[in-house]
Design an enzyme around this catalytic site. Structure first.
Site, PDB file in Angstrom:
ATOM      1  N   LYS A  55      75.302  61.537  39.014  1.00  0.00           N
ATOM      2  CA  LYS A  55      73.872  61.829  39.116  1.00  0.00           C
ATOM      3  C   LYS A  55      73.228  60.674  39.873  1.00  0.00           C
ATOM      4  O   LYS A  55      73.575  59.503  39.609  1.00  0.00           O
ATOM      5  CB  LYS A  55      73.292  61.974  37.700  1.00  0.00           C
ATOM      6  CG  LYS A  55      71.821  62.369  37.640  1.00  0.00           C
ATOM      7  CD  LYS A  55      71.389  62.638  36.191  1.00  0.00           C
ATOM      8  CE  LYS A  55      69.958  63.133  36.085  1.00  0.00           C
ATOM      9  NZ  LYS A  55      69.576  63.454  34.685  1.00  0.00           N
TER      10      LYS A  55
ATOM     11  N   SER B  64      67.366  68.086  34.003  1.00  0.00           N
ATOM     12  CA  SER B  64      67.188  67.450  35.279  1.00  0.00           C
ATOM     13  C   SER B  64      68.497  67.236  36.043  1.00  0.00           C
ATOM     14  O   SER B  64      68.469  67.039  37.260  1.00  0.00           O
ATOM     15  CB  SER B  64      66.506  66.090  35.095  1.00  0.00           C
ATOM     16  OG  SER B  64      67.339  65.202  34.371  1.00  0.00           O
TER      17      SER B  64
ATOM     18  N   SER C 119      68.676  67.141  29.441  1.00  0.00           N
ATOM     19  CA  SER C 119      69.090  67.236  30.849  1.00  0.00           C
ATOM     20  C   SER C 119      70.574  67.384  31.127  1.00  0.00           C
ATOM     21  O   SER C 119      70.961  67.628  32.266  1.00  0.00           O
ATOM     22  CB  SER C 119      68.562  66.042  31.631  1.00  0.00           C
ATOM     23  OG  SER C 119      67.210  66.262  31.925  1.00  0.00           O
TER      24      SER C 119
HETATM   25  N1  GLN Z   1      63.116  68.336  30.677  1.00  0.00           N
HETATM   26  C1  GLN Z   1      62.918  67.125  29.947  1.00  0.00           C
HETATM   27  C2  GLN Z   1      61.865  66.299  30.630  1.00  0.00           C
HETATM   28  O1  GLN Z   1      61.425  66.668  31.653  1.00  0.00           O
HETATM   29  C3  GLN Z   1      64.204  66.367  29.791  1.00  0.00           C
HETATM   30  C4  GLN Z   1      64.589  65.544  30.965  1.00  0.00           C
HETATM   31  C5  GLN Z   1      65.855  64.748  30.727  1.00  0.00           C
HETATM   32  O2  GLN Z   1      66.575  64.952  29.744  1.00  0.00           O
HETATM   33  N2  GLN Z   1      66.095  63.796  31.611  1.00  0.00           N
HETATM   34  O3  GLN Z   1      61.496  65.277  30.154  1.00  0.00           O
END
Ligand code: GLN
Length: 458
Positions: free
Chosen positions: A64, A139, A163
């Site tokens: 990532k 994400s 995510s």
């Molecule tokens: N969708 C969640 C957010 O936007 C989780 C993001 C993540 O786990 N990095 O905060």
């Protein structure tokens, strides 16, 4: 050896028995990326090297793009860092390199990992390999899509509020969100420092356990990494689950898509057939989890992103995308004098109640099972302009982050050819048991064998 959507285990066996060489493996994955990623958009940066430099027994990996990689561009999928080249590797990258993995790609994600669909990338959205008109989840959009599409056998990621598990459930991949502190956060962009969990995607549960064996463990460079001993996750993976108890949190089944409910009910039957005892449990404070998460998260983000005000990187603040700006403002507000008690402190109190729910549930059961997502894969563009709808996507994922407990997402089945995932949530540091449950289920169902028909795009 015929390379047809191999698992990591297939590759390791192939290398061991000399049926395949590392250069052949690298060329297989590089060719797939070259011919197919234009349809998916999972890769931000490719790493070029000559075949001669590939060590025997090495295996490709993608990270990532919020993992620092020495001398390899690390953008966090953001404009502000689009040319940033770190001078060091994240601890996970170092450990995986030592274990024989070599970076071939840096993978797309929501910028700074803020998002649930991948569409907050400042560069381009990633598409779901099972249906390119839909999102792969975020994400960690690029990491999930790259494993699903067979561009890499393993991709690293982070799970701050779902995510890893959320995109895993959208792409028929296995995603582990380890216990908070199990894997070092050193060298990985901080989002919500109190919930950031470092994990990865693979095709199978065995592969996931193999990789966690390499990354888990205390790191002097991360003060929150744990000294709890790391077991060998593969040594118990095949043990029977007969007699173990799985709890189904009733609050997690409210308002979920009937298609997901159908797949989940089937999965519960499979666990019963495998000898697990299923009981209903209640986690009554689940309803406060998403609201507290969306106060705690922007608050910590507003502090963490302050170091990236852009000026030191040659840009002004206007380079931040919409979502980063929204979170900086929300967080700054929640932490301001007067509002701190009203919002931040209250959210932390609600968080304590969520933690207590898990503690009490684990007095009755060995682990919990639940869907990961309440909805099927949205179409690209469907939720991106509706922040509240977007925030709600992680409603079933964030409680585990607030409590710091581990959760394993794995393929549970399909609805109209779209993957549906489930998660197994455990006690702190009980990843070995999650793998045992997951492996038993996977061996029975073999959903990972259903791969996307990418040939259609060629
Ligand atoms: N969708 C969640 C957010 O936007 C989780 C993001 C993540 O786990 N990095 O905060």
């Amino acid at each position: 050896m015929n390379l047809d959507n191999p698992t990591l285990k297939d590759l390791l066996n192939g290398l061991e028995s000399k049926k395949i060489s590392s250069p052949e493996i690298f060329s297989y994955y590089n060719n797939r990326i070259s011919s197919l990623d234009k349809h998916i958009g999972s890769v931000i940066t490719r790493v070029e090297f000559d075949e001669e430099s590939i060590e025997p027994h090495s295996i490709p990996i993608g990270h990532k793009d919020i993992y620092s990689t020495k001398d390899i561009k690390t953008t966090a999928a953001s404009n502000i860092l689009k040319d940033y080249v770190p001078p060091y590797d994240a601890t996970s990258v170092t450990r995986l390199t030592t274990a024989g993995f070599r970076t071939i790609a840096k993978l797309n994600c929501d910028a700074f990992a803020h998002g649930a669909t991948g569409e907050n990338s400042d560069f381009f959205p990633t598409k779901n390999p099972y249906d390119v008109s839909r999102v792969p989840g975020g994400s960690s959009s690029g990491s999930a899509a790259a494993v699903a599409a067979g561009f890499v056998p393993v991709a690293t990621a982070t799970d701050t509020g779902g995510s890893i598990r959320f995109p895993a459930s959208f792409t028929n991949t296995v995603g582990i969100k380890p216990t908070y502190g199990r894997v070092s956060r050193h060298g990985i962009f901080a989002m919500t420092s109190s919930t950031d969990s470092i994990g990865h995607f693979t095709k199978t549960v065995w592969d996931s356990a193999y990789v966690l064996n390499k990354t888990a463990g205390y790191d002097p460079l991360d003060a929150t990494s744990s000294r709890t001993p790391v077991p060998d996750y593969l040594s118990t993976i095949g043990d029977s689950i007969t007699g173990l108890t799985l709890g189904v949190p009733q609050e997690y089944l409210k308002d979920i898509d009937p298609e997901i409910e159908k797949v989940f009910d089937e999965a519960v039957k499979t666990f019963t057939a495998l000898g697990a005892k299923i009981v209903e449990v209640s986690l009554p404070h689940t309803k406060y989890a998403i609201s507290s998460y969306y106060i705690i998260t922007p608050s910590e983000i507003s502090s963490n992103l302050a170091r990236l005000n852009g000026i030191r990187y040659g840009y002004d603040r206007s380079e931040f995308g919409q979502e980063a700006k929204r979170r900086i403002m929300l967080g700054t507000y929640c932490l301001s004098a007067g509002y701190y008690d009203q919002y931040y402190k209250k959210a932390q109190q609600a968080r304590t109640l969520v933690v207590k729910d898990f503690t009490e549930a684990f007095e009755q059961v060995d682990a919990l099972i639940a869907p990961v997502s309440a909805v099927m894969q949205p179409k690209l563009g469907e939720v991106v302009n509706d922040p509240v709808k977007n925030y709600m996507l992680d409603v079933l994922a964030v409680p585990a982050n607030l409590a710091g407990v581990p959760s394993l997402a794995l393929p549970a089945g399909f609805s109209h050819n779209l993957p549906v995932g489930l998660q197994i949530i455990g006690k702190h540091f009980d990843e070995a048991l999650l793998y045992r449950f997951g492996y038993a289920f996977e061996q029975e169902t073999m959903h990972y064998k259903t791969v996307p028909t990418l040939k259609d795009y060629e």
